[in-house]
Design a protein around this motif. Structure first.
Motif, PDB file in Angstrom:
ATOM      1  N   GLU A   6       1.251  -1.057   0.029  1.00 37.07           N
ATOM      2  CA  GLU A   6      -0.011  -0.184  -0.037  1.00 37.07           C
ATOM      3  C   GLU A   6       0.645   1.638   0.366  1.00 37.07           C
ATOM      4  OE1 GLU A   6      -2.519  -2.705   2.798  1.00 37.07           O
ATOM      5  OE2 GLU A   6      -0.411  -2.450   2.777  1.00 37.07           O
ATOM      6  N   SER A   7       0.493   2.614  -0.956  1.00 41.23           N
ATOM      7  CA  SER A   7       1.140   4.105  -0.484  1.00 41.23           C
ATOM      8  C   SER A   7      -0.321   5.450  -0.660  1.00 41.23           C
ATOM      9  CB  SER A   7       2.144   3.452  -1.466  1.00 41.23           C
ATOM     10  OG  SER A   7       1.431   3.993  -2.819  1.00 41.23           O
ATOM     11  N   GLY A   9      -0.712   7.203   1.793  1.00 40.77           N
ATOM     12  CA  GLY A   9      -1.346   7.536   3.493  1.00 40.77           C
ATOM     13  C   GLY A   9      -0.561   8.990   3.744  1.00 40.77           C
ATOM     14  N   LEU A  20      -5.732   5.958  -2.226  1.00 41.64           N
ATOM     15  CA  LEU A  20      -4.557   4.935  -1.538  1.00 41.64           C
ATOM     16  C   LEU A  20      -4.482   3.984  -3.265  1.00 41.64           C
ATOM     17  CD1 LEU A  20      -5.369   4.044   1.898  1.00 41.64           C
ATOM     18  CD2 LEU A  20      -4.032   5.905   0.485  1.00 41.64           C
ATOM     19  N   CYS A  22      -3.103   0.167  -4.051  1.00 39.82           N
ATOM     20  CA  CYS A  22      -2.176  -1.438  -3.401  1.00 39.82           C
ATOM     21  C   CYS A  22      -1.389  -2.071  -4.492  1.00 39.82           C
ATOM     22  CB  CYS A  22      -3.319  -2.341  -2.984  1.00 39.82           C
ATOM     23  SG  CYS A  22      -3.593  -3.818  -3.020  1.00 39.82           S
ATOM     24  N   VAL A  93      -5.133   3.005  10.312  1.00 45.01           N
ATOM     25  CA  VAL A  93      -4.213   2.254   9.432  1.00 45.01           C
ATOM     26  C   VAL A  93      -5.098   1.184   8.102  1.00 45.01           C
ATOM     27  CG1 VAL A  93      -2.988   0.399   9.038  1.00 45.01           C
ATOM     28  CG2 VAL A  93      -2.350   2.212  11.387  1.00 45.01           C
ATOM     29  N   TYR A  95      -6.127  -1.439   5.179  1.00 42.12           N
ATOM     30  CA  TYR A  95      -4.764  -2.435   4.747  1.00 42.12           C
ATOM     31  C   TYR A  95      -5.068  -2.820   3.544  1.00 42.12           C
ATOM     32  CZ  TYR A  95      -2.768  -2.870   9.303  1.00 42.12           C
ATOM     33  OH  TYR A  95      -1.865  -2.730  10.797  1.00 42.12           O
ATOM     34  N   GLN A 119       0.878  -4.674   4.078  1.00 42.21           N
ATOM     35  CA  GLN A 119       1.777  -4.179   5.381  1.00 42.21           C
ATOM     36  C   GLN A 119       1.039  -2.969   5.526  1.00 42.21           C
ATOM     37  OE1 GLN A 119       3.977  -5.969   7.683  1.00 42.21           O
ATOM     38  NE2 GLN A 119       3.446  -7.010   6.062  1.00 42.21           N
ATOM     39  N   THR A 121      -1.075   0.796   5.061  1.00 42.74           N
ATOM     40  CA  THR A 121      -0.705   2.324   5.307  1.00 42.74           C
ATOM     41  C   THR A 121      -0.644   3.352   6.023  1.00 42.74           C
ATOM     42  OG1 THR A 121      -0.054   4.145   3.300  1.00 42.74           O
ATOM     43  CG2 THR A 121      -2.132   3.132   3.113  1.00 42.74           C
ATOM     44  N   GLN A 122      -0.217   4.493   6.605  1.00 43.72           N
ATOM     45  CA  GLN A 122      -1.203   5.540   7.503  1.00 43.72           C
ATOM     46  C   GLN A 122      -2.408   6.332   7.448  1.00 43.72           C
ATOM     47  OE1 GLN A 122      -1.634   4.945  11.547  1.00 43.72           O
ATOM     48  NE2 GLN A 122      -2.363   6.766  11.202  1.00 43.72           N
TER      49      GLN A 122
END
Length: 127
Positions: A6-7, A9, A20, A22, A93, A95, A119, A121-122
């Motif tokens: 994931e990216s 955040g 976001l 994935c 977070v 997912y 994993q 992303t916040q």
């Protein structure tokens, strides 16, 4: 095996938007139903959105309906979550998850249905 990353955040103010992504690797996710979940501090991981393998069936949690949009690009092996009008309560977070065992073109909304997870992303939304 499929690897999900994931990216996208970050820290934003209430009312802002985030997208976001994935990205999947090692295996194509084109035959998988996909989902997004989130987990806030001290809370259970909860369903946010899910999309069928073909992209024509989509479900949302009531709390995000009308504000979030899930989509997928099977050619890029990527799933997206567009989040608009973010609220403080969206802080968590996030997912991405893949359901490799589902035999129907119907995404599932239960956490146990998904066998691959990223994993996370916040996402932090400030007031």
């Amino acid at each position: 095996q499929v690897r999900l990353v994931e990216s996208g955040g970050g820290l934003v103010q209430a009312g802002a938007s985030l997208r976001l992504s994935c990205a999947a690797s090692e295996r194509s996710i084109s035959t998988y139903n996909m989902g997004w979940f989130r987990q806030a501090p001290g809370k259970e991981r909860e369903f946010v959105a899910a999309i069928s393998r073909s992209g024509d069936r989509i479900y949302y949690a009531d709390s995000v309906k009308g504000r979030f949009t899930i989509s997928r690009d099977n050619a890029k092996n990527t799933v997206y979550l567009q989040m608009n009008s973010l609220k403080v309560d969206d802080t968590a977070v996030y997912y991405c998850a893949a359901d490799s065992l589902g035999i129907l073109n119907t995404p599932r909304i239960t956490r146990g249905a998904y066998d691959y997870w990223g994993q996370g992303t916040q996402v932090t939304v400030s007031s």
